[in-house]
Each structure stands twice: as structure tokens, then as C-alpha cells.
Write a protein that holds these residues in place. Structure first.
Motif, PDB file in Angstrom:
ATOM      1  N   ILE A  28      62.535  18.230  67.723  1.00  0.00           N
ATOM      2  CA  ILE A  28      63.160  19.292  66.919  1.00  0.00           C
ATOM      3  C   ILE A  28      64.598  18.914  66.553  1.00  0.00           C
ATOM      4  CG2 ILE A  28      63.614  21.782  66.767  1.00  0.00           C
ATOM      5  CD1 ILE A  28      61.704  22.157  69.156  1.00  0.00           C
ATOM      6  N   SER A  29      65.310  18.332  67.501  1.00  0.00           N
ATOM      7  CA  SER A  29      66.739  18.082  67.283  1.00  0.00           C
ATOM      8  C   SER A  29      67.116  16.619  67.443  1.00  0.00           C
ATOM      9  CB  SER A  29      67.555  18.921  68.273  1.00  0.00           C
ATOM     10  OG  SER A  29      68.907  18.534  68.239  1.00  0.00           O
ATOM     11  N   LYS A  30      67.695  16.079  66.380  1.00  0.00           N
ATOM     12  CA  LYS A  30      68.171  14.683  66.424  1.00  0.00           C
ATOM     13  C   LYS A  30      69.527  14.611  67.113  1.00  0.00           C
ATOM     14  CE  LYS A  30      66.743  12.473  62.074  1.00  0.00           C
ATOM     15  NZ  LYS A  30      66.124  13.572  61.326  1.00  0.00           N
ATOM     16  N   ASN A  31      70.297  15.686  67.016  1.00  0.00           N
ATOM     17  CA  ASN A  31      71.723  15.595  67.343  1.00  0.00           C
ATOM     18  C   ASN A  31      72.136  16.106  68.706  1.00  0.00           C
ATOM     19  OD1 ASN A  31      72.928  14.507  64.828  1.00  0.00           O
ATOM     20  ND2 ASN A  31      71.856  16.268  63.949  1.00  0.00           N
ATOM     21  N   ILE A  32      71.276  16.853  69.359  1.00  0.00           N
ATOM     22  CA  ILE A  32      71.650  17.403  70.660  1.00  0.00           C
ATOM     23  C   ILE A  32      71.722  16.279  71.698  1.00  0.00           C
ATOM     24  CG2 ILE A  32      69.281  17.908  71.349  1.00  0.00           C
ATOM     25  CD1 ILE A  32      70.303  20.472  72.648  1.00  0.00           C
ATOM     26  N   PHE A 237      65.056  27.354  68.578  1.00  0.00           N
ATOM     27  CA  PHE A 237      66.475  27.686  68.404  1.00  0.00           C
ATOM     28  C   PHE A 237      67.238  26.412  68.002  1.00  0.00           C
ATOM     29  CE2 PHE A 237      70.512  28.733  71.084  1.00  0.00           C
ATOM     30  CZ  PHE A 237      71.221  29.079  69.942  1.00  0.00           C
ATOM     31  N   LEU A 238      66.721  25.268  68.473  1.00  0.00           N
ATOM     32  CA  LEU A 238      67.358  23.995  68.137  1.00  0.00           C
ATOM     33  C   LEU A 238      67.342  23.731  66.636  1.00  0.00           C
ATOM     34  CD1 LEU A 238      66.117  21.501  70.877  1.00  0.00           C
ATOM     35  CD2 LEU A 238      68.470  22.242  70.455  1.00  0.00           C
ATOM     36  N   LYS A 243      70.517  23.078  61.705  1.00  0.00           N
ATOM     37  CA  LYS A 243      70.899  23.488  60.349  1.00  0.00           C
ATOM     38  C   LYS A 243      72.332  24.003  60.317  1.00  0.00           C
ATOM     39  CE  LYS A 243      66.233  24.853  59.261  1.00  0.00           C
ATOM     40  NZ  LYS A 243      65.334  25.978  59.445  1.00  0.00           N
ATOM     41  N   ASP A 244      72.665  24.933  61.210  1.00  0.00           N
ATOM     42  CA  ASP A 244      73.964  25.616  61.163  1.00  0.00           C
ATOM     43  C   ASP A 244      75.116  24.761  61.670  1.00  0.00           C
ATOM     44  OD1 ASP A 244      72.651  27.837  60.350  1.00  0.00           O
ATOM     45  OD2 ASP A 244      73.637  29.170  61.803  1.00  0.00           O
ATOM     46  N   ILE A 245      74.884  24.058  62.746  1.00  0.00           N
ATOM     47  CA  ILE A 245      76.007  23.352  63.381  1.00  0.00           C
ATOM     48  C   ILE A 245      76.097  21.903  62.898  1.00  0.00           C
ATOM     49  CG2 ILE A 245      77.071  22.697  65.612  1.00  0.00           C
ATOM     50  CD1 ILE A 245      76.869  25.758  65.198  1.00  0.00           C
ATOM     51  N   PHE A 246      74.924  21.247  62.755  1.00  0.00           N
ATOM     52  CA  PHE A 246      74.955  19.828  62.357  1.00  0.00           C
ATOM     53  C   PHE A 246      74.693  19.623  60.865  1.00  0.00           C
ATOM     54  CE2 PHE A 246      73.897  19.539  66.978  1.00  0.00           C
ATOM     55  CZ  PHE A 246      74.978  18.773  67.369  1.00  0.00           C
ATOM     56  N   LYS A 247      74.480  20.725  60.145  1.00  0.00           N
ATOM     57  CA  LYS A 247      74.252  20.657  58.688  1.00  0.00           C
ATOM     58  C   LYS A 247      73.103  19.708  58.343  1.00  0.00           C
ATOM     59  CE  LYS A 247      77.786  23.332  58.392  1.00  0.00           C
ATOM     60  NZ  LYS A 247      77.447  24.719  58.630  1.00  0.00           N
ATOM     61  N   ASN A 250      66.927  18.600  57.204  1.00  0.00           N
ATOM     62  CA  ASN A 250      65.587  17.999  57.309  1.00  0.00           C
ATOM     63  C   ASN A 250      64.913  18.298  58.639  1.00  0.00           C
ATOM     64  OD1 ASN A 250      65.485  16.674  54.802  1.00  0.00           O
ATOM     65  ND2 ASN A 250      67.005  15.219  55.597  1.00  0.00           N
ATOM     66  N   VAL A 251      65.043  19.522  59.108  1.00  0.00           N
ATOM     67  CA  VAL A 251      64.436  19.851  60.402  1.00  0.00           C
ATOM     68  C   VAL A 251      62.945  20.115  60.193  1.00  0.00           C
ATOM     69  CG1 VAL A 251      64.589  21.346  62.420  1.00  0.00           C
ATOM     70  CG2 VAL A 251      66.594  20.992  60.981  1.00  0.00           C
ATOM     71  N   PRO A 252      62.085  19.453  60.963  1.00  0.00           N
ATOM     72  CA  PRO A 252      60.647  19.685  60.776  1.00  0.00           C
ATOM     73  C   PRO A 252      60.253  21.121  61.127  1.00  0.00           C
ATOM     74  CG  PRO A 252      61.085  18.146  62.608  1.00  0.00           C
ATOM     75  CD  PRO A 252      62.394  18.487  62.005  1.00  0.00           C
ATOM     76  N   ASN A 253      59.247  21.644  60.423  1.00  0.00           N
ATOM     77  CA  ASN A 253      58.777  22.979  60.793  1.00  0.00           C
ATOM     78  C   ASN A 253      57.897  22.892  62.038  1.00  0.00           C
ATOM     79  OD1 ASN A 253      56.285  22.117  59.950  1.00  0.00           O
ATOM     80  ND2 ASN A 253      56.343  23.188  57.983  1.00  0.00           N
TER      81      ASN A 253
END
Ligand SMILES: Cc1cc2nc3c(=O)[nH]c(=O)nc-3n(C[C@H](O)[C@H](O)[C@H](O)COP(=O)(O)O)c2cc1C
Length: 330
Positions: A28-32, A237-238, A243-247, A250-253
Motif C-alpha cells: 500500500i505504501s512506498k514511503n512509510i 489508512f496508508l 496521497k495527503d502527506i507524500f503527494k 499512484n496508490v493501488p486500490n
């Protein structure tokens, strides 16, 4: 080595943030930035190291959290952990459980700044990886800025440059670990004050953070935010955080996540992993969505059993993609 981005961290959580959960969250999250559950030094030194420490490259960047208070053992573990390819080593100074206290690690170490400094020194000197600490803001009757700041000074003196502060004190006697996550009052101000007094130290705030507005507001005062239960219970939530924090647009559904999970389960089952070891972490994927109950039921009916097989996981994809699409789609 590139600098680690600790803007948003997944909290270390026993029985939760194992390698399978981390793989799922990374889908879900690349950046966490991800933390392992706490691993006691003895489990590494005396146990099956591969079983305890192996992980998938895909999970990176990931930190390993150690529990211990014997500097020789901690130093030995740091070398081993570095060889396994982790990105950071964190020392647990915040867990208040009775068992952990009996072994003299976790939150009771807040009472012993000199011992903590010895341990962290030994760790820093044994590895090239960043060594960090996670602690609470006080213990029992002590919730005092000067006490905490002196503790931080001690930690700073070892060369540690990142400290995670759970914004509650630990009650060492009389509360269960679960109560210790709820009853001691949150005190974010104390964490902000620590950052003001120690601007050169990266301070990550933790404790009951549940939405992106709160995240943004904390990020005005400190360097990063660590989140545990809100992500574990509702992993998607990730997507909002991405989207909100890392802009990241391209987050997968959720369907795509399930599709990739199925591929992962297929690969892992062939290595002898049980379906349930992976899928148990995904119960909250549809949290708050219509159809969430169906997802949970499907998992508990088909995947929690020891004899679960991959066909049932494949079927879950059909359930998501075809039959229940209207109800379970985002
Ligand atoms: C089930 C569970 C297991 C936990 N295990 C650990 C652990 O292994 N190491 C640690 O430092 N903290 C542990 N914690 C504490 C979390 O890392 C975090 O500090 C705490 O949950 C507060 O953050 P939250 O309000 O975002 O959940 C655990 C918490 C929970 C709920």
C-alpha cells in the motif's frame, strides 16, 4: 547510504509487524518507514537466526527493534542484524510488560540512564547502521521535562541521532500493557518541548495519531510521526497518508492490493508458510467500507484454519473482483 525518510513510521508491534505484515503494508505504501516487532537479544543469539531475522527486500526500508540491556549481547546482535540487511537498529526503552521488566528491558530502563547510555554506546560502536531509541516520556510518578531532557542528553551522548517518543509515561506496576496504551495521559507538548531543546536530534512523535490532519499538525513541530494501531487496524489508512502527506497519486486500490497479495501468498506457501500467517494481517483492509464484514467473514471461514490452501486465497480474488465488486470496491 541514502538518508532514511522517517516522516511517517509504522510502530513496532509484537505479534503484528512481522515480515508478512510488513510486506502487506509495503504493497500500500512506498514511503512509510517500517519497524519490526521487538526481538529479544536472546532470541537472536540463541535462536534460529534466519527464522527470526529473514525478510523480503521488498519490505525495505525496515528497522529491526531490539529488546535487551546487556551491552555485549546488544552489540553482537547489531552485527548480525546489519548482515541481514536491515536499515536501522532501534532499542526498545518503552515496553512496560511484566515479562519485559523481569528481563530488565523496555520501559524500566528509563530509570537507568547510565545503563542505557552504555548499551547504546556499545550498539553504535558495533555497527555502521543508524542506531535509534524508542522511549516513553516518563514513568510512574515521574513526568518531568528535566528528567526526560537529561535522559535525552544521555542518549545523545552516545551518537544516537533519532529518538522516538511515545507521548505517555509508562506505569510500571499495576497496569497491563494494553492499559498502558490508554490510561497514562497523552502529553504531546512535552515532546514538542524536547524537540525545541534538542533541535539537532530527529524527534519522532508517537501515540494515538489517527488522521492526516493530526499528522500535518505534528509535522509542524517535530520531524516525524509514528503510528501503530490506526494503521494495523485499518491498513488502507496508508493510502490516505501516501496521497495527503507524500503527494503520491499512484496508490493501488484495494483490489490491486489483493491481487498482489495473492501472488505473494502463492510464492510463500510454496516455501511452507501458512496462508493464515499472511492473511491474518489483512483483516482490516476493508475497514469502514461496505462489505468489510464479508471480507472478515471470508477470511475467518477460509483462511484462519491451519489447513487453508492456496485455492481459497485465489477464490478471494474472484470474490473481490467479480461477485462482490460493487460492495467491496472503494
Ligand atoms: C499489540 C501491540 C504490540 C506492541 N508491541 C510493541 C513492540 O514490540 N515494541 C515497541 O516499542 N512498542 C510496541 N507497542 C507500542 C507501539 O509501538 C506504540 O508505541 C503504541 O501502540 C502507541 O502508538 P499508537 O497509539 O499509534 O498505536 C505495541 C503496541 C501494541 C498495541
Amino acid at each position: 547510504m541514502s538518508k532514511i525518510n522517517r516522516k511517517i513510521c509504522m510502530a513496532p508491534m509484537m505479534d503484528c509487524t512481522d515480515r508478512y505484515d510488513r510486506y502487506f503494508l509495503r504493497l500500500i505504501s512506498k514511503n512509510i518507514f517500517l519497524y519490526s516487532e521487538m526481538i529479544a537479544t536472546g532470541a537472536i543469539i540463541n535462536g534460529d537466526k534466519k527464522k527470526v531475522l529473514n525478510f523480503d527486500e521488498f519490505e525495505k526500508p525496515v528497522a529491526l527493534q531490539l529488546g535487551g540491556s546487556d551491552k555485549k549481547e546488544l552489540a553482537e546482535c547489531c552485527k548480525i542484524v546489519e548482515d541481514f540487511g536491515y536499515d536501522e537498529i532501534n532499542l526498545n526503552l518503552g515496553c512496560p510488560s511484566k515479562k519485559v521488566q523481569k528481563n530488565k528491558f523496555g520501559a524500566c530502563l528509563i530509570k537507568e540512564p547510565d545503563l542505557v547510555a552504555d548499551c547504546l554506546n556499545a550498539m553504535v560502536n558495533s555497527t555502521n547502521l543508524p542506531v535509534t531509541a524508542k522511549t516513553r516520556i516518563g514513568f510512574d510518578q515521574v513526568e518531568d521535562f528535566d528528567y526526560l531532557n537529561n535522559f535525552i542528553e544521555k542518549i545523545k551522548g552516545t551518537g544516537v541521532k533519532t529518538i522516538i517518543l511515545h507521548a505517555r509515561k509508562a506505569i510500571l506496576k499495576g497496569l497491563t500493557p494494553k492499559e498502558n496504551l490508554k490510561i497514562p495521559k497523552l502529553n504531546y507538548e512535552m515532546v514538542y518541548e524536547i524537540k525545541k531543546s534538542n533541535p539537532e536530534i530527529e524527534i519522532i512523535i508517537n501515540g494515538a495519531i489517527t488522521d492526516t490532519n493530526q499528522i500535518r499538525s505534528h509535522l509542524n513541530k517535530v520531524d516525524g510521526v509514528m503510528i501503530g494501531r490506526a494503521i494495523y487496524q485499518s491498513p488502507y489508512f496508508l493510502a490516505e497518508i501516501e496521497k495527503d502527506i507524500f503527494k503520491n497519486n499512484n496508490v493501488p486500490n484495494r483490489e490491486k492490493i489483493v491481487e498482489q497479495l495473492v501472488e505473494y501468498v502463492d510464492r510463500e506457501v510454496k516455501k511452507g508458510v501458512r496462508v493464515n500467517q499472511i492473511m491474518r494481517h489483512t483483516v482490516g483492509l476493508y475497514h469502514g467500507q461496505r462489505g468489510a464484514g464479508k471480507w472478515k467473514r471470508y477470511l475467518s471461514d477460509n483462511m484462519m484454519a491451519r489447513d487453508s490452501d492456496f485455492q481459497k486465497v485465489k477464490h478471494i480474488l474472484e470474490v473481490v473482483q467479480n461477485n462482490e465488486k460493487a460492495e467491496m470496491a472503494i
